[in-house]
Design a protein around this motif. Structure first.
Motif, PDB file in Angstrom:
ATOM      1  N   LYS A  34       0.231  -5.053   5.845  1.00  0.00           N
ATOM      2  CA  LYS A  34       1.642  -4.307   5.694  1.00  0.00           C
ATOM      3  C   LYS A  34       2.509  -5.109   4.934  1.00  0.00           C
ATOM      4  O   LYS A  34       3.810  -5.299   4.595  1.00  0.00           O
ATOM      5  CB  LYS A  34       1.974  -3.134   7.161  1.00  0.00           C
ATOM      6  CG  LYS A  34       3.858  -2.489   6.499  1.00  0.00           C
ATOM      7  CD  LYS A  34       3.860  -1.383   7.410  1.00  0.00           C
ATOM      8  CE  LYS A  34       5.025  -0.830   6.940  1.00  0.00           C
ATOM      9  NZ  LYS A  34       5.509   0.318   7.587  1.00  0.00           N
ATOM     10  N   THR A  37       1.292  -7.800   1.696  1.00  0.00           N
ATOM     11  CA  THR A  37       1.843  -6.305   1.193  1.00  0.00           C
ATOM     12  C   THR A  37       2.760  -5.854   0.536  1.00  0.00           C
ATOM     13  O   THR A  37       3.558  -6.157  -0.540  1.00  0.00           O
ATOM     14  CB  THR A  37       1.150  -5.516   0.950  1.00  0.00           C
ATOM     15  OG1 THR A  37       1.820  -4.320   2.110  1.00  0.00           O
ATOM     16  CG2 THR A  37      -0.606  -5.542   0.893  1.00  0.00           C
ATOM     17  N   SER A  38       3.764  -5.320   0.959  1.00  0.00           N
ATOM     18  CA  SER A  38       5.582  -5.362   1.440  1.00  0.00           C
ATOM     19  C   SER A  38       6.654  -6.902   0.530  1.00  0.00           C
ATOM     20  O   SER A  38       7.152  -6.532  -0.231  1.00  0.00           O
ATOM     21  CB  SER A  38       5.935  -5.656   2.460  1.00  0.00           C
ATOM     22  OG  SER A  38       7.654  -4.816   2.357  1.00  0.00           O
ATOM     23  N   TYR A  42       2.750  -5.729  -3.641  1.00  0.00           N
ATOM     24  CA  TYR A  42       1.435  -5.258  -3.972  1.00  0.00           C
ATOM     25  C   TYR A  42       1.467  -3.964  -2.816  1.00  0.00           C
ATOM     26  O   TYR A  42       1.965  -4.030  -1.824  1.00  0.00           O
ATOM     27  CB  TYR A  42       0.593  -5.993  -4.041  1.00  0.00           C
ATOM     28  CG  TYR A  42       0.035  -7.276  -4.660  1.00  0.00           C
ATOM     29  CD1 TYR A  42       0.321  -6.883  -6.318  1.00  0.00           C
ATOM     30  CD2 TYR A  42       0.988  -8.331  -4.779  1.00  0.00           C
ATOM     31  CE1 TYR A  42       0.322  -8.421  -7.354  1.00  0.00           C
ATOM     32  CE2 TYR A  42       1.512  -9.572  -5.383  1.00  0.00           C
ATOM     33  CZ  TYR A  42       0.582  -9.488  -6.746  1.00  0.00           C
ATOM     34  OH  TYR A  42       0.903 -10.210  -7.925  1.00  0.00           O
ATOM     35  N   ASN A  43      -0.181  -3.536  -3.045  1.00  0.00           N
ATOM     36  CA  ASN A  43      -0.257  -2.092  -1.796  1.00  0.00           C
ATOM     37  C   ASN A  43      -1.293  -2.950  -1.055  1.00  0.00           C
ATOM     38  O   ASN A  43      -2.038  -4.078  -1.384  1.00  0.00           O
ATOM     39  CB  ASN A  43      -0.453  -0.492  -2.598  1.00  0.00           C
ATOM     40  CG  ASN A  43      -1.924  -0.801  -3.644  1.00  0.00           C
ATOM     41  OD1 ASN A  43      -2.373  -1.431  -3.372  1.00  0.00           O
ATOM     42  ND2 ASN A  43      -1.438  -0.243  -4.946  1.00  0.00           N
ATOM     43  N   ARG A  44      -1.767  -2.165  -0.454  1.00  0.00           N
ATOM     44  CA  ARG A  44      -2.569  -2.649   0.749  1.00  0.00           C
ATOM     45  C   ARG A  44      -3.559  -2.850  -0.118  1.00  0.00           C
ATOM     46  O   ARG A  44      -5.193  -3.692   0.383  1.00  0.00           O
ATOM     47  CB  ARG A  44      -2.655  -1.190   2.060  1.00  0.00           C
ATOM     48  CG  ARG A  44      -1.849  -1.430   3.086  1.00  0.00           C
ATOM     49  CD  ARG A  44      -1.686  -0.420   4.155  1.00  0.00           C
ATOM     50  NE  ARG A  44      -2.658  -0.385   4.530  1.00  0.00           N
ATOM     51  CZ  ARG A  44      -2.998  -1.065   5.952  1.00  0.00           C
ATOM     52  NH1 ARG A  44      -1.675  -1.259   6.491  1.00  0.00           N
ATOM     53  NH2 ARG A  44      -4.275  -0.980   6.166  1.00  0.00           N
TER      54      ARG A  44
END
Length: 69
Positions: A34, A37-38, A42-44
């Motif tokens: 988390k 990606t934060s 980007y997303n998981r």
């Protein structure tokens, strides 16, 4: 001969860079997917396209590093 850098290699590099930034700030035990990606934006699911888990980021970079001068 210019080689075009693929968006996939840029994404993977951005994720790895975010990992190392967090590693330097918090140590390996406190880095999460988390957080990576934060920071990278980007997303998981994008993370898991490139890496199995957080430790895989480190391992993949160690495998590459000896070949970079």
């Amino acid at each position: 001969m210019n080689k075009k850098i693929s968006s996939k290699s840029i994404t993977k590099s951005n994720l790895a860079s975010a990992y190392w930034t967090l590693y330097k700030e918090n140590g390996v035990q406190k880095v999460t997917v988390k957080d990576i990606t934060s920071l990278a934006g980007y997303n998981r699911s994008t993370f898991y396209e490139y890496f199995k888990d957080v430790q895989d980021v480190c391992i993949s970079q160690v495998k590459i590093e000896p070949f970079i001068n």
